[in-house]
Design an enzyme around this catalytic site. Structure first.
Site, PDB file in Angstrom:
ATOM      1  N   GLN A  79      -5.657 -11.313  -7.711  1.00 18.29           N
ATOM      2  CA  GLN A  79      -4.733 -10.225  -8.040  1.00 18.29           C
ATOM      3  C   GLN A  79      -3.280 -10.676  -8.122  1.00 18.29           C
ATOM      4  O   GLN A  79      -2.389  -9.857  -8.286  1.00 18.29           O
ATOM      5  CB  GLN A  79      -4.894  -9.070  -7.046  1.00 18.29           C
ATOM      6  CG  GLN A  79      -4.418  -9.359  -5.626  1.00 18.29           C
ATOM      7  CD  GLN A  79      -4.818  -8.247  -4.678  1.00 18.29           C
ATOM      8  OE1 GLN A  79      -5.969  -8.101  -4.298  1.00 18.29           O
ATOM      9  NE2 GLN A  79      -3.850  -7.432  -4.265  1.00 18.29           N
TER      10      GLN A  79
ATOM     11  N   GLY B  78      -3.741  -8.753   5.316  1.00 18.79           N
ATOM     12  CA  GLY B  78      -3.168  -9.280   6.542  1.00 18.79           C
ATOM     13  C   GLY B  78      -1.661  -9.073   6.630  1.00 18.79           C
ATOM     14  O   GLY B  78      -1.090  -8.273   5.908  1.00 18.79           O
ATOM     15  N   ASN B  79      -1.032  -9.803   7.566  1.00 18.96           N
ATOM     16  CA  ASN B  79       0.389  -9.620   7.894  1.00 18.96           C
ATOM     17  C   ASN B  79       0.621  -8.134   8.205  1.00 18.96           C
ATOM     18  O   ASN B  79       1.470  -7.476   7.606  1.00 18.96           O
ATOM     19  CB  ASN B  79       1.287 -10.104   6.759  1.00 18.96           C
ATOM     20  CG  ASN B  79       2.733 -10.216   7.216  1.00 18.96           C
ATOM     21  OD1 ASN B  79       3.005 -10.484   8.389  1.00 18.96           O
ATOM     22  ND2 ASN B  79       3.656  -9.996   6.322  1.00 18.96           N
TER      23      ASN B  79
ATOM     24  N   SER C  16       5.939  -2.417   4.423  1.00 17.41           N
ATOM     25  CA  SER C  16       5.235  -3.291   3.489  1.00 17.41           C
ATOM     26  C   SER C  16       5.267  -4.704   4.050  1.00 17.41           C
ATOM     27  O   SER C  16       6.258  -5.106   4.676  1.00 17.41           O
ATOM     28  CB  SER C  16       5.965  -3.264   2.135  1.00 17.41           C
ATOM     29  OG  SER C  16       5.588  -4.377   1.351  1.00 17.41           O
TER      30      SER C  16
ATOM     31  N   ASP D 102       0.426   2.368  -2.059  1.00 21.85           N
ATOM     32  CA  ASP D 102      -0.034   1.754  -3.308  1.00 21.85           C
ATOM     33  C   ASP D 102      -0.759   2.838  -4.108  1.00 21.85           C
ATOM     34  O   ASP D 102      -1.986   2.821  -4.249  1.00 21.85           O
ATOM     35  CB  ASP D 102      -0.955   0.577  -2.989  1.00 21.85           C
ATOM     36  CG  ASP D 102      -0.215  -0.526  -2.267  1.00 21.85           C
ATOM     37  OD1 ASP D 102       0.621  -1.185  -2.896  1.00 21.85           O
ATOM     38  OD2 ASP D 102      -0.444  -0.707  -1.064  1.00 21.85           O
TER      39      ASP D 102
ATOM     40  N   HIS E 132      -0.611  -0.403   8.221  1.00 26.28           N
ATOM     41  CA  HIS E 132      -2.025  -0.802   8.298  1.00 26.28           C
ATOM     42  C   HIS E 132      -2.690  -0.204   9.544  1.00 26.28           C
ATOM     43  O   HIS E 132      -3.839   0.233   9.496  1.00 26.28           O
ATOM     44  CB  HIS E 132      -2.149  -2.328   8.394  1.00 26.28           C
ATOM     45  CG  HIS E 132      -1.682  -3.068   7.179  1.00 26.28           C
ATOM     46  ND1 HIS E 132      -0.549  -3.850   7.175  1.00 26.28           N
ATOM     47  CD2 HIS E 132      -2.199  -3.162   5.939  1.00 26.28           C
ATOM     48  CE1 HIS E 132      -0.400  -4.404   5.985  1.00 26.28           C
ATOM     49  NE2 HIS E 132      -1.377  -3.995   5.209  1.00 26.28           N
TER      50      HIS E 132
HETATM   51  O1  PAF Z   1      -3.604  -3.320  -0.795  1.00 27.91           O
HETATM   52  C1  PAF Z   1      -3.962  -4.480  -0.509  1.00 27.91           C
HETATM   53  O2  PAF Z   1      -3.605  -5.041   0.525  1.00 27.91           O
HETATM   54  C2  PAF Z   1      -4.854  -5.230  -1.490  1.00 27.91           C
HETATM   55  O3  PAF Z   1      -4.531  -4.950  -2.812  1.00 27.91           O
HETATM   56  C3  PAF Z   1      -6.361  -5.011  -1.229  1.00 27.91           C
HETATM   57  C4  PAF Z   1      -6.750  -3.556  -1.446  1.00 27.91           C
HETATM   58  C5  PAF Z   1      -6.701  -5.417   0.195  1.00 27.91           C
HETATM   59  C6  PAF Z   1      -7.188  -5.853  -2.185  1.00 27.91           C
HETATM   60  O4  PAF Z   1      -6.921  -7.201  -2.032  1.00 27.91           O
END
Ligand code: PAF
Length: 285
Positions: A57, A27-28, A189, A154, A33
């Site tokens: 994570q 999100g955000n 980001s 990433d 995205h």
């Molecule tokens: O890249 C991200 O936003 C996160 O690491 C993901 C792949 C959605 C997993 O939580």
């Protein structure tokens, strides 16, 4: 566009949908995205975007509690971008044994990421990539997409997800989206939102330092260790706290050797209390 919060509702909505592309996010959402959603649209008739800030994570001292949660604004952007379904589960939907009182996720089985997950970002974020791989595996099992789209920003995460798909024989094609940048070169980001205006203008130095490193390699420098150290020192002099600058073979993520031609330079550094990452993939000419 449907907004769905639970696994059974999602499975029901996807029952009769052939051709699903999944864009996993926390999100955000920003232009980076939205680029991934546009790519997903080109690959499949049904685009599912997941929005889930995955506690597994985040390390104990990281920004889980403060991570921006902006579901309504995200949904507006996704509707405009042509997503079909937003899957925004709660923690208990993704982690069935979650204990809300103790915040224990109850996830006793996790994915063990490959050794490279302990290097680069993994060296200062122990367990991070196991948490990513575990939640991505869950999302794959819940959504059962044919395509999944991840950003190249990433780069290490993308590498580990490709390994996840390969080593677990998952019938999913991974599509990688280019990094979208501010005019200054700063990679988009969600964490850029933490930066003050002064930090944001200073933050372009991260990409500039990587570009300089690429130029040095293209001009024939082969002492990668010296180049990495010089780049880290240059960033530190500008007030950053550099975690790593590394030259790697882009296909294996192993430290680059003289004969490698397909390379990626990666860096992670803190400006103030915000940790940013960036990378540039290139072919040695
Ligand atoms: O890249 C991200 O936003 C996160 O690491 C993901 C792949 C959605 C997993 O939580």
């Amino acid at each position: 566009m449907q907004i769905i919060h639970t696994v059974p509702e999602l499975r029901n909505a996807l029952k009769s949908r052939p051709g699903i592309a999944l864009v996993p996010t926390m999100g955000n959402l920003h232009a980076g995205h939205i680029h991934l959603v546009t790519l997903a649209r080109q690959h499949a008739p049904c685009v599912v975007v997941s929005i889930f800030v995955n506690p597994l994570q985040f390390g104990a001292n990281e920004d889980l509690a403060n991570y921006p949660r902006t579901l309504q604004a995200d949904c507006e952007k996704l509707e405009a971008a042509g997503a079909d379904i937003v899957f925004a589960p709660g923690v208990q939907d993704m982690y069935p044994d979650y204990n809300a009182a103790s915040h224990d996720l109850g996830q006793s089985m996790t994915i063990n990421s490959p050794p490279v997950a302990k290097e680069l970002c993994g060296a200062s974020r122990p367990g991070h990539f196991d948490g990513v791989a575990t939640v991505v595996m869950k999302l794959f099992n819940i959504v059962m997409p044919q395509i999944a789209v991840f950003g190249k920003k990433d780069f290490q995460q993308l590498f580990i997800i490709r390994e996840l798909v390969r080593q677990f024989n998952l019938p999913i094609s991974i599509v990688a989206g280019d990094t979208i940048r501010e005019p200054s070169g700063l990679a988009m980001s969600s964490r850029n939102g933490y930066l003050t205006p002064e930090q944001k203008s200073a933050a372009s130095a991260l990409n500039a330092c990587l570009r300089k490193l690429v130029d040095s390699i293209q001009q024939g420098s082969t002492d990668f260790t010296a180049l990495e150290q010089a780049a880290a020192q240059a960033l530190n002099k500008k007030g950053w706290v550099t975690d790593y600058v590394s030259v790697r073979a882009s296909d294996t993520l192993l430290p680059a050797a003289g004969q490698d031609t397909r390379l990626v330079v990666l860096a992670a550094a803190k400006i103030g209390s915000t940790r940013l990452i960036d990378n540039i993939e290139f072919s040695r000419t």
